[in-house]
Write an enzyme that holds these catalytic residues in place. Structure first.
Site, PDB file in Angstrom:
ATOM      1  N   SER A 265       0.844  -1.201   0.000  1.00  0.00           N
ATOM      2  CA  SER A 265       0.000   0.000   0.000  1.00  0.00           C
ATOM      3  C   SER A 265       0.879   1.252   0.000  1.00  0.00           C
ATOM      4  O   SER A 265       0.397   2.361  -0.245  1.00  0.00           O
ATOM      5  CB  SER A 265      -0.930   0.008   1.220  1.00  0.00           C
ATOM      6  OG  SER A 265      -0.195  -0.218   2.401  1.00  0.00           O
TER       7      SER A 265
ATOM      8  N   GLU B 189      -8.963  -9.964   3.709  1.00  0.00           N
ATOM      9  CA  GLU B 189      -9.319  -8.610   3.257  1.00  0.00           C
ATOM     10  C   GLU B 189     -10.714  -8.566   2.649  1.00  0.00           C
ATOM     11  O   GLU B 189     -11.047  -9.348   1.758  1.00  0.00           O
ATOM     12  CB  GLU B 189      -8.278  -8.088   2.248  1.00  0.00           C
ATOM     13  CG  GLU B 189      -8.627  -6.680   1.773  1.00  0.00           C
ATOM     14  CD  GLU B 189      -7.476  -5.873   1.220  1.00  0.00           C
ATOM     15  OE1 GLU B 189      -6.322  -6.346   1.238  1.00  0.00           O
ATOM     16  OE2 GLU B 189      -7.747  -4.742   0.773  1.00  0.00           O
TER      17      GLU B 189
HETATM   18  O1  KIV Z   1      -0.461  -3.432   1.606  1.00  0.00           O
HETATM   19  C1  KIV Z   1      -1.134  -3.356   2.625  1.00  0.00           C
HETATM   20  O2  KIV Z   1      -1.062  -2.374   3.347  1.00  0.00           O
HETATM   21  C2  KIV Z   1      -2.013  -4.487   2.947  1.00  0.00           C
HETATM   22  C3  KIV Z   1      -2.993  -4.426   4.029  1.00  0.00           C
HETATM   23  C4  KIV Z   1      -3.468  -5.678   4.563  1.00  0.00           C
HETATM   24  C5  KIV Z   1      -3.389  -3.249   4.695  1.00  0.00           C
HETATM   25  O3  KIV Z   1      -1.903  -5.481   2.320  1.00  0.00           O
END
Ligand code: KIV
Length: 271
Positions: free
Chosen positions: A53, A186
């Protein structure tokens, strides 16, 4: 001595697994830099995820796909150096989960070699369980990631609530069998997340999957409102502070004070 310190302080896969038996909720957040990792660690967050992310919230990209192994390692080194108690987990960036076990082992080993991280996160279920097993076999702890998988956005066309019970159960049982110490779920429909949590002995860590998971993870920038635009409310997020507003006000005052000559005052100057 260094081995003893790690064993005593930092969370390990067996301790995280035990949290489920103890009914102790696991608290997880993303972290991408040294100061924020220090704060999260000091406040008792169990698991710091250097998530891909990073692409969205730090780099301003529309998806996570462009994040490279070198970029994630650059951020993970800072986060892992800051963490004293929490386990640091590093996302395997696209396409290291997709290319089979040799590529997965290459990336996983490089991450553990070049950072002080404790584990990697791996997007995939049933069809990629062999790669998870190879990582675990090589001594690289794996946090699996099932349900909505953002690295497959080009295939799926969007971020949708997941309701496919049979496939989800096959996925989480396969990653458990392969040796993952926990699994991120998720964007699951809440009742499905509850069924999934009861179906496996490893902890489930939910994001947008309701209250019945064994733990919760969110993106740090979302809960503190540290966003490029004024914050848009996301259903699965609770925003505890509006840093966009706090920061905008502070910077606006600084701009005004420099322009008007109010800053620096004599008290901020050396004699
Ligand atoms: O990349 C990310 O932040 C995630 C999450 C589970 C928040 O995969």
């Amino acid at each position: 001595m260094a081995y003893a310190a790690i064993a005593m302080l930092q969370l390990t896969p067996p301790k995280i697994r035990d949290f489920k038996k103890q009914g102790r909720k696991i608290v997880a957040l993303t972290a991408y830099d040294y100061p924020s990792a220090k704060i999260l660690d000091a406040m008792g967050v169990d698991l710091l995820l250097v998530g891909d992310s990073l692409g969205n919230v730090v780099q301003g990209k529309p998806t996570t796909l462009s994040v490279t192994l070198e970029q994630i390692i650059y951020h993970s080194e800072m986060v892992a150096r800051a963490a004293q108690n929490a386990m640091v987990v590093v996302d395997m960036p696209f396409p290291y989960c997709q290319l089979g076990k040799d590529e997965a082992l290459f990336a996983g080993a490089k991450i553990l070699k070049e950072t002080l991280a404790g584990a990697v996160k791996f997007e995939g279920g049933e069809h990629r369980a062999k790669s998870i097993a190879a990582l675990v076999e090589a001594g690289i702890p794996v946090l699996a990631h099932c349900g909505l998988r953002p690295q497959e956005i080009r295939q799926t066309g969007g971020y949708f609530v997941q309701r496919q019970k049979d496939q989800l159960l096959r996925d989480i049982r396969a990653v458990e069998q392969a040796g993952a110490f926990a699994v991120v779920l998720e964007c699951l429909e809440m009742e499905l997340a509850k069924i999934a949590t009861q179906a496996v002995s490893i902890p489930t860590i939910g994001i947008g999957s309701g209250p019945y998971c064994d733990g919760q993870i969110l993106v740090l920038h979302d809960i503190i409102g540290y966003t490029a635009e004024p914050t848009v409310s996301l259903r699965h997020v609770k925003q505890y502070v509006d840093l966009h507003a706090v920061m905008s006000n502070a910077v606006q005052q600084y701009v005004e004070e420099v322009q008007s000559g109010k800053f620096p005052a004599e008290e901020h100057s050396f004699r």
